[in-house]
Design a protein around this motif. Structure first.
Motif, PDB file in Angstrom:
ATOM      1  N   ARG A 101      18.167 -40.076  47.770  1.00  0.00           N
ATOM      2  CA  ARG A 101      18.810 -39.406  46.928  1.00  0.00           C
ATOM      3  C   ARG A 101      19.546 -38.250  47.672  1.00  0.00           C
ATOM      4  O   ARG A 101      20.690 -38.093  47.435  1.00  0.00           O
ATOM      5  CB  ARG A 101      17.901 -38.865  45.666  1.00  0.00           C
ATOM      6  CG  ARG A 101      17.850 -40.022  44.579  1.00  0.00           C
ATOM      7  CD  ARG A 101      16.930 -39.516  43.280  1.00  0.00           C
ATOM      8  NE  ARG A 101      15.681 -39.521  43.778  1.00  0.00           N
ATOM      9  CZ  ARG A 101      14.748 -40.224  43.533  1.00  0.00           C
ATOM     10  NH1 ARG A 101      15.231 -41.545  43.368  1.00  0.00           N
ATOM     11  NH2 ARG A 101      13.579 -40.208  43.998  1.00  0.00           N
ATOM     12  N   ALA A 102      18.625 -37.484  48.493  1.00  0.00           N
ATOM     13  CA  ALA A 102      19.239 -36.473  49.403  1.00  0.00           C
ATOM     14  C   ALA A 102      20.450 -36.789  50.209  1.00  0.00           C
ATOM     15  O   ALA A 102      21.466 -35.863  50.307  1.00  0.00           O
ATOM     16  CB  ALA A 102      18.158 -35.646  49.914  1.00  0.00           C
ATOM     17  N   ALA A 103      20.122 -37.904  50.817  1.00  0.00           N
ATOM     18  CA  ALA A 103      21.473 -38.418  51.620  1.00  0.00           C
ATOM     19  C   ALA A 103      22.881 -38.495  50.887  1.00  0.00           C
ATOM     20  O   ALA A 103      24.042 -38.287  51.401  1.00  0.00           O
ATOM     21  CB  ALA A 103      20.977 -39.600  52.437  1.00  0.00           C
ATOM     22  N   VAL A 110      26.119 -37.477  41.431  1.00  0.00           N
ATOM     23  CA  VAL A 110      25.343 -38.013  40.637  1.00  0.00           C
ATOM     24  C   VAL A 110      24.315 -39.069  41.056  1.00  0.00           C
ATOM     25  O   VAL A 110      23.741 -39.835  40.401  1.00  0.00           O
ATOM     26  CB  VAL A 110      26.310 -39.085  39.693  1.00  0.00           C
ATOM     27  CG1 VAL A 110      27.366 -38.220  38.799  1.00  0.00           C
ATOM     28  CG2 VAL A 110      26.973 -40.083  40.571  1.00  0.00           C
ATOM     29  N   ALA A 111      24.232 -38.823  42.500  1.00  0.00           N
ATOM     30  CA  ALA A 111      22.962 -39.707  42.901  1.00  0.00           C
ATOM     31  C   ALA A 111      21.690 -39.347  42.435  1.00  0.00           C
ATOM     32  O   ALA A 111      20.756 -40.210  42.463  1.00  0.00           O
ATOM     33  CB  ALA A 111      22.929 -39.359  44.745  1.00  0.00           C
ATOM     34  N   ASP A 112      21.324 -38.208  41.956  1.00  0.00           N
ATOM     35  CA  ASP A 112      20.189 -37.783  41.385  1.00  0.00           C
ATOM     36  C   ASP A 112      20.019 -38.636  39.954  1.00  0.00           C
ATOM     37  O   ASP A 112      18.573 -38.580  39.531  1.00  0.00           O
ATOM     38  CB  ASP A 112      20.202 -36.336  41.170  1.00  0.00           C
ATOM     39  CG  ASP A 112      20.142 -35.483  42.329  1.00  0.00           C
ATOM     40  OD1 ASP A 112      19.460 -36.089  43.561  1.00  0.00           O
ATOM     41  OD2 ASP A 112      20.472 -34.405  42.385  1.00  0.00           O
ATOM     42  N   PRO A 130      20.533 -48.283  45.501  1.00  0.00           N
ATOM     43  CA  PRO A 130      21.549 -48.565  44.288  1.00  0.00           C
ATOM     44  C   PRO A 130      22.278 -49.844  44.263  1.00  0.00           C
ATOM     45  O   PRO A 130      21.957 -50.614  45.275  1.00  0.00           O
ATOM     46  CB  PRO A 130      22.649 -47.499  44.550  1.00  0.00           C
ATOM     47  CG  PRO A 130      21.835 -46.405  45.586  1.00  0.00           C
ATOM     48  CD  PRO A 130      20.660 -47.259  46.274  1.00  0.00           C
ATOM     49  N   GLY A 131      23.144 -50.231  43.315  1.00  0.00           N
ATOM     50  CA  GLY A 131      23.511 -51.713  43.116  1.00  0.00           C
ATOM     51  C   GLY A 131      24.817 -51.882  43.864  1.00  0.00           C
ATOM     52  O   GLY A 131      25.300 -52.862  44.151  1.00  0.00           O
TER      53      GLY A 131
END
Length: 177
Positions: A101-103, A110-112, A130-131
């Motif tokens: 998530r941090a990367a 919205v990665a969080d 993620p897909g």
């Protein structure tokens, strides 16, 4: 070299409504880094089905070192990969999911919203990615620095600094900085 399984989690790809763009791209990146993709599959966003697949792969005599799932990590009603993965794991490795998530956060705020997990079942590292093809590929970029060391540890290897400077402290653990 790690033996890696890639499972794409997608209702549309599993039904044939659209091709799986994520699995092949992720597998190509893994192989380009010198690892072996020993299993590839596409499954629907079905919690029980994914859980059964993870157990079967991890518990098989020729279990892969790493299983990467791609998809089903969001907050949509059918995004159930973390719920399928959690009961399968013997131990959670929260730092991996946090690193993923941090990367992604600087380029994708919205990665969080990704709820992906990482952990271990027996001697297999399982990671939810993620897909999207780009998201899965970005996730592999984070993981490729960790995979060899993680696999070594899972198979009883000693801890090392991971920075190319040799062993850590006398107890085998790298010193905290």
């Amino acid at each position: 070299m790690a033996r890696v399984a890639v499972i794409t989690v997608s209702d549309r790809a599993s039904s044939g409504e659209r091709p799986d763009a994520t699995g092949p791209r992720l597998a190509a990146g893994i192989e380009a880094d010198g690892h072996e993709v020993v299993h590839r599959s596409v499954v629907s966003d079905d919690e029980e089905g994914l859980r059964d697949d993870l157990v079967a792969l991890c518990d098989s005599p020729d279990a892969p070192d790493v299983i990467l799932t791609a998809g089903g990590t969001g907050i949509g009603p059918r995004d159930r990969a973390p719920e399928a993965t959690r009961p399968v794991l013997d131990r959670i490795v929260p730092g991996i999911a946090e690193a993923l998530r941090a990367a992604a956060r600087p380029s994708l705020p919205v990665a969080d919203l990704s709820r992906g997990l990482a952990g271990v079942r027996r001697e297999t590292l399982v990671v939810n990615l993620p897909g999207s093809p780009g998201g899965a590929e970005d996730g592999w970029r984070v993981l490729r620095a960790l995979v060899s060391h993680a696999v070594d540890q899972l198979h009883g290897g000693d801890h090392h600094r991971g920075d190319g400077r040799g062993q850590g402290s006398a107890g085998g653990e790298a010193p905290l900085r």
